[in-house]
Design an enzyme around this catalytic site. Structure first.
Site, mmCIF file in Angstrom:
data_model
loop_
_atom_site.group_PDB
_atom_site.id
_atom_site.type_symbol
_atom_site.label_atom_id
_atom_site.label_comp_id
_atom_site.label_asym_id
_atom_site.label_seq_id
_atom_site.Cartn_x
_atom_site.Cartn_y
_atom_site.Cartn_z
ATOM 1 N N GLU A 50 0.852 -1.211 0.000
ATOM 2 C CA GLU A 50 0.000 0.000 0.000
ATOM 3 C C GLU A 50 0.879 1.250 0.000
ATOM 4 O O GLU A 50 1.727 1.421 0.882
ATOM 5 C CB GLU A 50 -0.923 -0.043 1.230
ATOM 6 C CG GLU A 50 -2.054 0.944 1.167
ATOM 7 C CD GLU A 50 -3.018 0.787 2.351
ATOM 8 O OE1 GLU A 50 -3.293 -0.363 2.778
ATOM 9 O OE2 GLU A 50 -3.468 1.831 2.849
ATOM 10 N N LYS A 95 -7.367 -1.852 11.466
ATOM 11 C CA LYS A 95 -6.705 -2.207 10.197
ATOM 12 C C LYS A 95 -5.520 -1.254 9.981
ATOM 13 O O LYS A 95 -4.442 -1.654 9.535
ATOM 14 C CB LYS A 95 -7.717 -2.125 9.052
ATOM 15 C CG LYS A 95 -7.242 -2.719 7.731
ATOM 16 C CD LYS A 95 -6.455 -1.770 6.863
ATOM 17 C CE LYS A 95 -6.081 -2.392 5.516
ATOM 18 N NZ LYS A 95 -5.297 -1.486 4.672
ATOM 19 N N ASP A 133 5.032 -14.689 11.584
ATOM 20 C CA ASP A 133 3.754 -15.227 11.117
ATOM 21 C C ASP A 133 2.670 -14.161 11.344
ATOM 22 O O ASP A 133 2.115 -14.033 12.444
ATOM 23 C CB ASP A 133 3.462 -16.513 11.916
ATOM 24 C CG ASP A 133 2.155 -17.171 11.529
ATOM 25 O OD1 ASP A 133 1.310 -16.516 10.888
ATOM 26 O OD2 ASP A 133 1.963 -18.342 11.904
HETATM 27 C C1 MEV Z 1 -6.101 2.250 5.178
HETATM 28 O O1 MEV Z 1 -5.221 1.203 4.824
HETATM 29 C C2 MEV Z 1 -6.159 2.392 6.686
HETATM 30 C C3 MEV Z 1 -7.136 3.444 7.202
HETATM 31 O O2 MEV Z 1 -8.456 3.167 6.715
HETATM 32 C C4 MEV Z 1 -7.117 3.363 8.705
HETATM 33 C C5 MEV Z 1 -8.169 4.194 9.408
HETATM 34 O O3 MEV Z 1 -9.220 4.473 8.836
HETATM 35 O O4 MEV Z 1 -7.921 4.526 10.592
HETATM 36 C C6 MEV Z 1 -6.811 4.815 6.712
#
Ligand code: MEV
Length: 444
Positions: free
Chosen positions: A91, A284, A300
Site C-alpha cells: 500500500e 486495520k 507469522d
Molecule cells: C487504510 O489502509 C487504513 C485506514 O483506513 C485506517 C483508518 O481508517 O484509521 C486509513
C-alpha cells in the site's frame, strides 16, 4: 553521543531520504555502516536475493517467488533507542505516513514501550471425563509432573531461561447440558493450558510439541480422552504496550491548529471506542504497520492478526487497539496488543534477505522487536487519524498512488514522476488519464 540518543548507531532521522534515487538510498545504508556492499547487492538484485532453490525447500509445489517492496520506516525513537524499520507492504502511503508520525513523536521525546514475558499458551482439550471438576483438581495437583514432562521435550529452552512455566485448567460447559447428567459428561470439556515461555522464539512448534507430549499423562490423570493439542493464538500473556505524549503544537498542519488536530484525533478515537464498525478500520490501520514489520522480519502475520483481533474482544465488545486523549495540552496515545513474534526459528529464516533486514532493524530480542512493532502500530494509527481528522485520507494517498498509476500506464524512468505530477495537478489519478498524459509527454 549522536542525535540517535545512543552510541555507535546512526540516526534514523534521514532528511529527504525519499527524494533520493533508490540505489543512492541503499548506498547511504552502506556509507552509514548499517550493511555491507554485498548485502546491499542482495537487497537490490532481481528476485530480492531469494533463490528458487531456497523457496523450493519451504513449501510444496513451488512455482516461483513473489516480490513486494521493502521500505524503510524512519525517525523511530523507542525507549531512547533509534531505529530504521524495514517494512514490506504494497500500500503506497504506509511507509511515508508512519515515518511522518514517528518524526512528530521523536520531536516530543519518542515512544515508550514495554512488554510481558514471551509466554504462549498450549491448549490440551480433554473429553469424556466422568467428573470434570475432579479432573481439573487432579491436573492442578499434578502441575509439577506435567511441567517436568513438557520441559523434558525441550531441555535447551529451559537452559535459555524459558520453558513450560505454569498450568491452568478450565472447565467449559456447553449451554443446555447442565440439567442432563449424561449430556454433561459428553458436552463438557476440560481444557488444560500449558503456559510456555518461548524466549526469543515465536514458539508455535515448541508449544505444539509440548502440548502433544503431555497428552498421555493428561489422559492418565483425568481418565478422559485428549482431543486437540495446539497452541492458542490468543497470546494474551504476551502483550506489548506502546505510548507517546505529543504537545499539541507539534500537530499543527496546513489550515489546522495543533489543538484542532489533537481534538479531532481524540474524537476519532472515541468513535472507534463506541463503534465496532469504525474500530475494525481503525485497527486495520494499526495492523498496516505491525504486519509490514512482521513480514519484513519473517514473522507469522496471520498469527499476529488472529491474536490481536481476538484480544480486542476481551471485554465482550470489539474495541480499538490504540486510543488517544488530550491531556494538559498534549495528545496522549496508548496501544496494547498481544504480539507473538520471534527473532529465531521459523522456516522463513532461510530467506537470505531477511538477515540483512535484521541487521538494519538492529533488535536484539523478541521483546525489543515486539516493542518496536507496538510503536510502529501506534505511529501508523496516528498517521491515519491525523489525515482523517483534517484534510481526509485521499489527498496524501493519491499523491503517492499517482506514481504507481503512471507506471501501470506504461511510464518508465523519469516519465513516472513527470506523469505523476501532472495527474496530481489534474486531480484525476486514473490509468486512462495517465496514458493520455504519457502520450502527450512523449510527443512533446
Ligand atoms: C487504510 O489502509 C487504513 C485506514 O483506513 C485506517 C483508518 O481508517 O484509521 C486509513
Amino acid at each position: 553521543m549522536s542525535d540517535s540518543g545512543q552510541f555507535n548507531r546512526p540516526s534514523s532521522r534521514i532528511s529527504g531520504y525519499f527524494k533520493r534515487p533508490l540505489l543512492e538510498r541503499v548506498k547511504m545504508l552502506v556509507d552509514q555502516g548499517r550493511i555491507t556492499e554485498s548485502e546491499a547487492h542482495l537487497l537490490t538484485s532481481a528476485g530480492a536475493g531469494f533463490p528458487l532453490s531456497v523457496a523450493n525447500t519451504m513449501i510444496e509445489n513451488v512455482i516461483g517467488v513473489y516480490g513486494l517492496p521493502i521500505g524503510l520506516g524512519l525517525n523511530f525513537l523507542v525507549n531512547g533507542r533509534d531505529y530504521v524499520v524495514p517494512m514490506v507492504v504494497e500500500e503506497s502511503s504506509i511507509v511515508a505516513a508512519v515515518s511522518n508520525s514517528a518524526k512528530i513523536v521523536r520531536e516530543a521525546g519518542g515512544f515508550t514501550a514495554d512488554s510481558d514475558a514471551s509466554v504462549m499458551i498450549g491448549q490440551v482439550q480433554v473429553l469424556g471425563c466422568d467428573d470434570p471438576q475432579k479432573a481439573q483438581e487432579v491436573l492442578l495437583e499434578n502441575r509439577g509432573r506435567i511441567l517436568a514432562e513438557a520441559n523434558a521435550l525441550h531441555p535447551n529452552l529451559q537452559k535459555r531461561g524459558g520453558g513450560a512455566v505454569d498450568v491452568e485448567v478450565r472447565v467449559l460447559i456447553e449451554p443446555g447440558s447442565v440439567s442432563n447428567p449424561r449430556s454433561l459428561k459428553y458436552r463438557t470439556m476440560v481444557v488444560l493450558h500449558l503456559l510456555v515461555d518461548t524466549c526469543d522464539a515465536m514458539g508455535a512448534n515448541l508449544v505444539n510439541t509440548m502440548a502433544e507430549g503431555v497428552a498421555p499423562l493428561v489422559e492418565e490423570l483425568t481418565g478422559g480422552v485428549v482431543h486437540l493439542r495446539i497452541l492458542s493464538n490468543l497470546a494474551d500473556r504476551r502483550c506489548v504496550r506502546a505510548a507517546c505524549r505529543i504537545p499539541v503544537e507539534l500537530l499543527a498542519r496546513k489550515g489546522f491548529s495543533g489543538g484542532q488536530v489533537a481534538e479531532g484525533i481524540e474524537s476519532a478515537s472515541r468513535f472507534a471506542e463506541m463503534d465496532p464498525y469504525r474500530a475494525a478500520t481503525h485497527n486495520k490501520g494499526v495492523m498496516n504497520g505491525i504486519d509490514a514489520v512482521a513480514i519484513a522480519t519473517g514473522n507469522d502475520w496471520r498469527a499476529i492478526e488472529a491474536g490481536a483481533h481476538a484480544y480486542c474482544c476481551r471485554t465482550g465488545r470489539y474495541s480499538p487497539m490504540a486510543t488517544w486523549k488530550v491531556e494538559n495540552g498534549a495528545l496522549v496515545g496508548k496501544l496494547e496488543v498481544p504480539l507473538q513474534v520471534g527473532i529465531v526459528g521459523g522456516p522463513i529464516r532461510l530467506h537470505p534477505t531477511l538477515q540483512v533486514l535484521y541487521k538494519l532493524i538492529g533488535v536484539e530480542s523478541a521483546f525489543e522487536l515486539g516493542e518496536l512493532m507496538g510503536a510502529v502500530g501506534l505511529a501508523q494509527n496516528l498517521a491515519a487519524l491525523k489525515a482523517l481528522a483534517t484534510e481526509g485520507i485521499q489527498e496524501g494517498h493519491m499523491a503517492l498512488h499517482a506514481r504507481s498509476v503512471a507506471a501501470t500506464a506504461g511510464a518508465v524512468g523519469g516519465e513516472i514522476d513527470a506523469v505523476a505530477r501532472l495527474l496530481i495537478a489534474d486531480g484525476d489519478v486514473k490509468v486512462e488519464r495517465a496514458r493520455q498524459l504519457l502520450d502527450e509527454h512523449r510527443v512533446s
